[in-house]
Design a protein around this motif. Structure first.
Motif, mmCIF file in Angstrom:
data_model
loop_
_atom_site.group_PDB
_atom_site.id
_atom_site.type_symbol
_atom_site.label_atom_id
_atom_site.label_comp_id
_atom_site.label_asym_id
_atom_site.label_seq_id
_atom_site.Cartn_x
_atom_site.Cartn_y
_atom_site.Cartn_z
ATOM 1 N N THR A 1 -10.890 6.502 -5.849
ATOM 2 C CA THR A 1 -9.607 6.364 -5.151
ATOM 3 C C THR A 1 -9.403 4.945 -4.662
ATOM 4 O OG1 THR A 1 -9.761 8.674 -4.425
ATOM 5 C CG2 THR A 1 -8.200 7.254 -3.265
ATOM 6 N N GLN B 1 1.132 6.850 -6.822
ATOM 7 C CA GLN B 1 0.010 7.745 -7.108
ATOM 8 C C GLN B 1 0.420 9.209 -6.961
ATOM 9 O OE1 GLN B 1 -2.718 7.042 -8.581
ATOM 10 N NE2 GLN B 1 -4.146 5.872 -7.348
ATOM 11 N N HIS C 1 -6.644 2.286 -6.101
ATOM 12 C CA HIS C 1 -5.661 1.733 -5.164
ATOM 13 C C HIS C 1 -5.688 0.205 -5.212
ATOM 14 C CE1 HIS C 1 -3.088 1.895 -1.561
ATOM 15 N NE2 HIS C 1 -3.756 0.818 -1.167
ATOM 16 N N PRO D 1 0.818 -1.229 0.000
ATOM 17 C CA PRO D 1 0.000 0.000 0.000
ATOM 18 C C PRO D 1 0.845 1.268 0.000
ATOM 19 C CG PRO D 1 -0.901 -1.593 1.543
ATOM 20 C CD PRO D 1 0.412 -2.135 1.098
ATOM 21 N N ARG E 1 -2.618 -2.204 -6.645
ATOM 22 C CA ARG E 1 -1.982 -3.218 -5.804
ATOM 23 C C ARG E 1 -1.919 -4.547 -6.525
ATOM 24 N NH1 ARG E 1 -3.709 -3.745 0.373
ATOM 25 N NH2 ARG E 1 -2.098 -5.349 0.107
ATOM 26 N N VAL F 1 2.068 1.863 -3.520
ATOM 27 C CA VAL F 1 0.974 2.367 -4.367
ATOM 28 C C VAL F 1 0.746 3.847 -4.110
ATOM 29 C CG1 VAL F 1 -1.495 2.202 -4.811
ATOM 30 C CG2 VAL F 1 -0.139 0.124 -4.613
ATOM 31 N N ARG F 2 0.741 4.253 -2.836
ATOM 32 C CA ARG F 2 0.534 5.665 -2.528
ATOM 33 C C ARG F 2 1.655 6.526 -3.097
ATOM 34 N NH1 ARG F 2 -1.466 3.456 2.403
ATOM 35 N NH2 ARG F 2 0.600 3.638 3.385
#
Length: 491
Positions: A226, A109, A230, A102, A234, A105-106
């Motif tokens: 969002t 982004q 996400h 995670p 992932r 991924v953030r």
């Protein structure tokens, strides 16, 4: 690992690249172009009330703005899809670090959101808010409107990430959804329903009035996008981590699944579609082609009287520019996996037929949007579009497919198309001369109507004889296959 660590790593990676100098020149030119258009758009946003007062005296600036904001968002999504860096495009170096998925991924982004396609809309919206929204609403309404506009820009960002991730799994689904949405929007405008305009007016008129329901819906919609983006990203990271294919296959990302239904034209045409959607250079090339088609269409519709020469030139460009842009490189797009096609014993004639399908599809895609507009505004120009669509499909396509058999350089699909002349040669420019010279010479010599008839006749002749000339081009491709494969391998 923080965001600043990731930014520092990205910067060092680019400065140490062997193509840093060329990339820097391209980035500076792109920055200058973005600055020019940014100043232009911000100025239009700032003087929007004055422009409306001059052009549409009976309309209120805020009411007109609210009715078309969703149209701007819909236009921003394909611009992001073709021009903005995909979230996770540079993720491979981070997968083996001690970072949770995670968190990666953030980071991806956030890195993807650092784009001019986020900065420019925000500057334009700020100018519109300061001159149009704030003077016409209360403090609460102006605040709600600003928050809603920010949420709308964020929604397009996450929607782009979601579409990119879904495209990697099923490109046909994304293409079908985009086509269905385009048909629904055009159909609603054609019938006078104007669903998109009604929804935009309801949302932003409600925000300007200080109503909480539109703001709640925008928060909920952005939150759903969002979460979906996400989750999909992932899953994409896990597939990248488990991918053991060679880097060359990863750069194209299209050979997996080709064996299913191999030898069929539809399967090979789908291969072309996946190649376009999954790689940077063909996406940007077609996106730039759309930017060329737009001004041509505007000149054609806004001019009071169109000379015959412009009718011929614009008809040729509007009915075939995307196909010409892509097909100028022909089989070189498949250079990185050309050995794979040969190993799968793909019949050359079927590969040629698949390229014809790709060419015709790229020619038809903009026409689906252009024809309803021209039919409503200038129906007399439909004959030119139809004639030159046939001309491009029946005359231009075989000439460019023959030219493609002389390609010896595999294109690097992960590079930008701007300031990239790899694969281009004098043959491409020489081929354009007879293709465009024939209709231009005819319109000068015999007039517009005979030119359209000749162009349509030659195009129909080429389409009727497709089985014959595709077999001939396939035979030529078979003869050239070893030289092409050696050139693509850079041997």
């Amino acid at each position: 690992m923080t965001l600043f660590d990731a930014l520092r790593h990205q910067w060092r990676r680019r400065t140490r690249s062997p193509t840093w100098g060329r990339s820097l020149i391209g980035a500076l030119v792109l920055l200058l172009a973005a600055g020019y258009f940014g100043v232009l758009f911000v100025a239009l946003g700032w003087f929007f009330p004055d422009i409306v007062a001059e052009v549409a005296l009976e309309r209120k600036p805020l009411q007109l703005l609210n009715g078309f904001l969703l149209h701007g968002a819909v236009g921003l999504v394909p611009a992001r899809f073709f021009l903005q860096r995909s979230a996770g495009s540079d993720v491979r170096p981070y997968l083996h670090l001690s970072l949770r998925r995670p968190q990666i991924v953030r980071l991806m982004q956030v890195l993807s959101s650092l784009s001019l396609l986020n900065l420019l809309p925000l500057l334009v919206l700020a100018a519109l808010w300061g001159r149009t929204v704030l003077p016409a609403t209360s403090a609460v309404g102006a605040t709600y409107w600003a928050v809603g506009a920010l949420l709308l820009v964020a929604a397009t960002q996450f929607l782009n990430s979601l579409l990119r991730a879904v495209r990697d799994r099923n490109a046909g689904l994304v293409l079908g959804a985009a086509g269905l949405l385009a048909v629904l929007i055009i159909g609603s405008n054609w019938t006078g329903a104007g669903v998109l305009r009604w929804a935009s007016t309801w949302l932003f008129e409600g925000l300007a009035a200080g109503r909480i329901l539109p703001l709640t819906l925008l928060f909920a919609g952005t939150g759903v996008l969002t979460g979906a983006a996400h989750r999909m990203l992932r899953g994409r990271l896990y597939s990248v981590l488990g991918d053991v294919d060679s880097s060359r296959t990863q750069s194209t990302g299209v050979l997996r699944g080709v064996g299913r239904g191999q030898g069929h034209v539809a399967s090979l045409a789908l291969l072309d579609l996946k190649l376009i959607l999954r790689n940077k250079r063909p996406r940007q090339m077609l996106g730039a082609g759309l930017l060329v088609i737009g001004p041509f269409l505007g000149i054609l519709l806004l001019g009071e009287e169109v000379p015959p020469m412009n009718v011929v030139l614009f008809g040729f460009v509007l009915s075939g520019y995307l196909g010409l842009t892509y097909m100028q490189f022909g089989y070189a797009w498949h250079g990185a996996h050309f050995d794979g096609l040969l190993a799968r014993a793909v019949a050359p004639r079927l590969l040629v037929q698949a390229q014809v399908v790709t060419f015709v599809g790229l020619c038809m895609a903009p026409l689906m949007l252009i024809v309803p507009v021209i039919a409503a505004v200038r129906p007399q120009l439909l004959a030119s579009l139809g004639s030159f669509f046939l001309y491009n499909a029946g005359v231009t396509a075989p000439l460019f497919l023959v030219l493609g058999t002389w390609g010896r350089t595999a294109l690097k699909l992960d590079q930008s198309t701007f300031f990239n002349y790899q694969g281009t040669s004098t043959h491409h420019f020489l081929m354009v001369l007879p293709v465009m010279g024939l209709p231009i010479g005819l319109v000068v010599g015999v007039g517009l109507s005979p030119t359209l008839l000749v162009a349509a006749g030659l195009g129909l002749l080429g389409l009727v004889t497709v089985p014959l000339w595709t077999q001939g081009v396939g035979r030529l491709l078979w003869q050239q296959r070893h030289a092409m494969a050696s050139g693509f391998r850079d041997e």
